[in-house]
Design a protein around this motif. Structure first.
Motif, PDB file in Angstrom:
ATOM      1  N   ASP A 132      -6.408  -4.083  -7.508  1.00  0.00           N
ATOM      2  CA  ASP A 132      -5.169  -3.312  -7.534  1.00  0.00           C
ATOM      3  C   ASP A 132      -5.451  -1.959  -8.187  1.00  0.00           C
ATOM      4  O   ASP A 132      -6.312  -1.844  -9.067  1.00  0.00           O
ATOM      5  CB  ASP A 132      -4.091  -4.043  -8.328  1.00  0.00           C
ATOM      6  CG  ASP A 132      -3.425  -5.155  -7.526  1.00  0.00           C
ATOM      7  OD1 ASP A 132      -3.708  -5.279  -6.321  1.00  0.00           O
ATOM      8  OD2 ASP A 132      -2.621  -5.911  -8.130  1.00  0.00           O
ATOM      9  N   GLY A 133      -4.712  -0.947  -7.778  1.00  0.00           N
ATOM     10  CA  GLY A 133      -4.886   0.387  -8.346  1.00  0.00           C
ATOM     11  C   GLY A 133      -5.122   1.420  -7.265  1.00  0.00           C
ATOM     12  O   GLY A 133      -4.767   1.225  -6.090  1.00  0.00           O
ATOM     13  N   VAL A 134      -5.714   2.545  -7.632  1.00  0.00           N
ATOM     14  CA  VAL A 134      -5.962   3.636  -6.695  1.00  0.00           C
ATOM     15  C   VAL A 134      -7.190   3.317  -5.851  1.00  0.00           C
ATOM     16  O   VAL A 134      -8.295   3.200  -6.379  1.00  0.00           O
ATOM     17  CB  VAL A 134      -6.155   4.973  -7.438  1.00  0.00           C
ATOM     18  CG1 VAL A 134      -6.469   6.092  -6.444  1.00  0.00           C
ATOM     19  CG2 VAL A 134      -4.913   5.321  -8.258  1.00  0.00           C
ATOM     20  N   LEU A 135      -6.973   3.187  -4.540  1.00  0.00           N
ATOM     21  CA  LEU A 135      -8.083   2.895  -3.630  1.00  0.00           C
ATOM     22  C   LEU A 135      -8.715   4.178  -3.095  1.00  0.00           C
ATOM     23  O   LEU A 135      -9.940   4.264  -2.947  1.00  0.00           O
ATOM     24  CB  LEU A 135      -7.585   2.023  -2.474  1.00  0.00           C
ATOM     25  CG  LEU A 135      -8.635   1.560  -1.459  1.00  0.00           C
ATOM     26  CD1 LEU A 135      -9.749   0.778  -2.133  1.00  0.00           C
ATOM     27  CD2 LEU A 135      -7.977   0.717  -0.361  1.00  0.00           C
ATOM     28  N   TRP A 136      -7.878   5.180  -2.793  1.00  0.00           N
ATOM     29  CA  TRP A 136      -8.375   6.462  -2.270  1.00  0.00           C
ATOM     30  C   TRP A 136      -7.568   7.600  -2.886  1.00  0.00           C
ATOM     31  O   TRP A 136      -6.378   7.455  -3.180  1.00  0.00           O
ATOM     32  CB  TRP A 136      -8.242   6.544  -0.755  1.00  0.00           C
ATOM     33  CG  TRP A 136      -9.105   5.587   0.015  1.00  0.00           C
ATOM     34  CD1 TRP A 136      -8.718   4.388   0.550  1.00  0.00           C
ATOM     35  CD2 TRP A 136     -10.492   5.742   0.329  1.00  0.00           C
ATOM     36  NE1 TRP A 136      -9.778   3.785   1.179  1.00  0.00           N
ATOM     37  CE2 TRP A 136     -10.882   4.589   1.061  1.00  0.00           C
ATOM     38  CE3 TRP A 136     -11.449   6.720   0.069  1.00  0.00           C
ATOM     39  CZ2 TRP A 136     -12.174   4.400   1.539  1.00  0.00           C
ATOM     40  CZ3 TRP A 136     -12.734   6.543   0.536  1.00  0.00           C
ATOM     41  CH2 TRP A 136     -13.094   5.397   1.260  1.00  0.00           C
ATOM     42  N   GLU A 152      -2.552  10.084  -3.865  1.00  0.00           N
ATOM     43  CA  GLU A 152      -3.190   8.805  -4.146  1.00  0.00           C
ATOM     44  C   GLU A 152      -2.709   7.729  -3.183  1.00  0.00           C
ATOM     45  O   GLU A 152      -1.522   7.676  -2.853  1.00  0.00           O
ATOM     46  CB  GLU A 152      -2.899   8.354  -5.579  1.00  0.00           C
ATOM     47  CG  GLU A 152      -3.472   9.268  -6.646  1.00  0.00           C
ATOM     48  CD  GLU A 152      -3.149   8.817  -8.053  1.00  0.00           C
ATOM     49  OE1 GLU A 152      -3.869   9.196  -8.978  1.00  0.00           O
ATOM     50  OE2 GLU A 152      -2.147   8.077  -8.209  1.00  0.00           O
ATOM     51  N   LEU A 153      -3.634   6.888  -2.738  1.00  0.00           N
ATOM     52  CA  LEU A 153      -3.309   5.694  -1.958  1.00  0.00           C
ATOM     53  C   LEU A 153      -3.557   4.497  -2.878  1.00  0.00           C
ATOM     54  O   LEU A 153      -4.690   4.265  -3.312  1.00  0.00           O
ATOM     55  CB  LEU A 153      -4.169   5.602  -0.702  1.00  0.00           C
ATOM     56  CG  LEU A 153      -3.845   4.466   0.278  1.00  0.00           C
ATOM     57  CD1 LEU A 153      -4.216   4.869   1.707  1.00  0.00           C
ATOM     58  CD2 LEU A 153      -4.560   3.166  -0.087  1.00  0.00           C
ATOM     59  N   LYS A 154      -2.484   3.785  -3.217  1.00  0.00           N
ATOM     60  CA  LYS A 154      -2.575   2.689  -4.182  1.00  0.00           C
ATOM     61  C   LYS A 154      -2.352   1.329  -3.528  1.00  0.00           C
ATOM     62  O   LYS A 154      -1.597   1.205  -2.558  1.00  0.00           O
ATOM     63  CB  LYS A 154      -1.530   2.878  -5.293  1.00  0.00           C
ATOM     64  CG  LYS A 154      -1.774   4.075  -6.178  1.00  0.00           C
ATOM     65  CD  LYS A 154      -0.716   4.145  -7.264  1.00  0.00           C
ATOM     66  CE  LYS A 154      -0.951   5.319  -8.200  1.00  0.00           C
ATOM     67  NZ  LYS A 154       0.090   5.395  -9.267  1.00  0.00           N
ATOM     68  N   VAL A 155      -2.985   0.319  -4.095  1.00  0.00           N
ATOM     69  CA  VAL A 155      -2.796  -1.076  -3.686  1.00  0.00           C
ATOM     70  C   VAL A 155      -2.201  -1.837  -4.863  1.00  0.00           C
ATOM     71  O   VAL A 155      -2.669  -1.718  -5.990  1.00  0.00           O
ATOM     72  CB  VAL A 155      -4.131  -1.728  -3.282  1.00  0.00           C
ATOM     73  CG1 VAL A 155      -3.926  -3.199  -2.937  1.00  0.00           C
ATOM     74  CG2 VAL A 155      -4.758  -0.989  -2.103  1.00  0.00           C
ATOM     75  N   THR A 156      -1.139  -2.602  -4.599  1.00  0.00           N
ATOM     76  CA  THR A 156      -0.562  -3.481  -5.614  1.00  0.00           C
ATOM     77  C   THR A 156      -0.351  -4.858  -5.014  1.00  0.00           C
ATOM     78  O   THR A 156      -0.020  -4.985  -3.826  1.00  0.00           O
ATOM     79  CB  THR A 156       0.787  -2.948  -6.145  1.00  0.00           C
ATOM     80  OG1 THR A 156       1.685  -2.751  -5.037  1.00  0.00           O
ATOM     81  CG2 THR A 156       0.609  -1.634  -6.875  1.00  0.00           C
ATOM     82  N   GLY A 157      -0.552  -5.896  -5.816  1.00  0.00           N
ATOM     83  CA  GLY A 157      -0.294  -7.268  -5.373  1.00  0.00           C
ATOM     84  C   GLY A 157      -1.418  -7.906  -4.590  1.00  0.00           C
ATOM     85  O   GLY A 157      -1.187  -8.901  -3.893  1.00  0.00           O
ATOM     86  N   ILE A 176       0.872  -1.176   0.000  1.00  0.00           N
ATOM     87  CA  ILE A 176       0.000   0.000   0.000  1.00  0.00           C
ATOM     88  C   ILE A 176       0.906   1.222   0.000  1.00  0.00           C
ATOM     89  O   ILE A 176       1.734   1.384   0.895  1.00  0.00           O
ATOM     90  CB  ILE A 176      -0.936   0.018   1.216  1.00  0.00           C
ATOM     91  CG1 ILE A 176      -1.784  -1.262   1.251  1.00  0.00           C
ATOM     92  CG2 ILE A 176      -1.835   1.246   1.184  1.00  0.00           C
ATOM     93  CD1 ILE A 176      -2.714  -1.343   2.446  1.00  0.00           C
ATOM     94  N   SER A 177       0.757   2.077  -0.996  1.00  0.00           N
ATOM     95  CA  SER A 177       1.672   3.214  -1.141  1.00  0.00           C
ATOM     96  C   SER A 177       0.926   4.530  -1.229  1.00  0.00           C
ATOM     97  O   SER A 177      -0.208   4.599  -1.694  1.00  0.00           O
ATOM     98  CB  SER A 177       2.540   3.032  -2.391  1.00  0.00           C
ATOM     99  OG  SER A 177       1.726   2.980  -3.556  1.00  0.00           O
TER     100      SER A 177
END
Length: 311
Positions: A143-147, A75-80, A54-55
């Motif tokens: 995966d992608g932009v969560l917030w 942006e708060l992103k989720v990958t994997g 989470i980045s």
């Protein structure tokens, strides 16, 4: 032939080493969440089958760019973790000099495409933070932009400043932050343990310090002296002798200019008045010059906020 084969093998190893180095650099960028220490309770995060990251946005700006557009989108992103999660609960905190921008309904964050199939909730958390949560009946998180949310930089920026933006883990006996699957089974618990201990990439807004440049101009002084002697002769003797001297002087100056401040220093050359004496030549002289943890204040539904106690 053997020599060419050896060269090929060495080249392959070199490419592999570069790839491994790049992977290591990417992995080392992630770490644990800010805030409280995540309680592993005997779990080994390295055994998780799903190891998401989470980045938060990491942005570097010049001072001019920051002043021209002080409101920045984060942006708060989720990958994997594509289709591996649904219940989430995350606390976001940021530098106290930053100001969150609220929409017309008073909300700070907006759900992104990664959470388009999830229900959502959010609450403010102190003066420089907020809490966001999601839930669903199935693991529909992508995966992608969560917030996304916006933060405004202070007006008194000077450059050379860095404003942290962080995901902070918070927990209390009846509620905890989450990133797990809908079943909250062992795999979901391992994934959550991985996220909060090794899967967080914190964000920031950094303002680059302005650079200064200087220009120096030098003018050279040239002094020219011309002497003329006139002699009149009568029969058998010299009647008179006159000597005339003319001095011509040009000035010398040095100018130094620095961006933001200008300083000019001029060296002036003064020529003494020439004096003429009979039978003498004239003499000429030259002279020069980051948020206290307040604990959880809300519980956003039992689907993602309650912790069960075992008998």
């Amino acid at each position: 032939m053997k020599k060419n084969t050896l060269k090929s093998a060495l080249a392959t190893l070199a490419v592999s080493a570069v790839a491994l180095s790049a992977t290591a650099m990417t992995a080392s960028a992630a770490g644990k969440a800010a805030g409280q220490e995540y309680p592993l309770n005997g779990l080994d995060p390295s055994k998780a089958a799903t190891k998401p990251t989470i980045s938060l946005t990491q942005e570097t700006l010049t001072l001019d760019e920051a002043k021209a557009n002080p409101t920045r989108t984060i942006e708060l992103k989720v990958t994997g973790a594509d289709r591996k999660y649904a219940p989430t609960g995350l606390h976001i905190q940021f530098d106290s000099r930053l100001k969150a921008v609220k929409d017309e309904d008073g909300f700070i964050a907006a759900i992104g495409t990664a959470g388009s199939r999830l229900s959502q909730e959010q609450q403010p958390d102190g003066d420089n933070g907020f809490f966001v949560a999601t839930a669903a009946s199935s693991d529909a998180g992508r995966d992608g932009v969560l917030w996304t949310f916006q933060l405004t930089l202070p007006s008194d920026l000077k450059g050379g400043e860095k404003f942290p933006i962080e995901i902070a883990y918070k927990s209390k006996p009846t509620a905890e932050d989450l990133f797990t699957n809908g079943d909250k089974d062992e795999e979901g618990q391992l994934m959550q343990a991985w996220v909060f201990t090794q899967g967080i990439e914190q964000g920031y807004i950094e303002i680059v310090a302005p650079t200064s440049s200087s220009t120096t101009t030098t003018t050279t002084t040239t002094t020219t002296t011309t002497t003329t002697t006139t002699t009149t002769t009568t029969s058998g003797s010299t009647t008179s002798s006159t000597s005339t001297s003319t001095a011509s002087t040009s000035s010398s100056s040095a100018a130094s200019t620095t961006k933001g401040a200008t300083k000019t220093t001029a060296k002036a050359t003064t020529t003494k008045k020439a004096t003429t004496k009979k039978n003498d030549s004239p003499k000429t002289g030259v002279a020069g010059a980051g948020v206290a943890v307040a604990g959880l204040s809300i519980a956003v539904g039992t689907a993602f906020a309650l912790r069960k106690k075992e008998d």
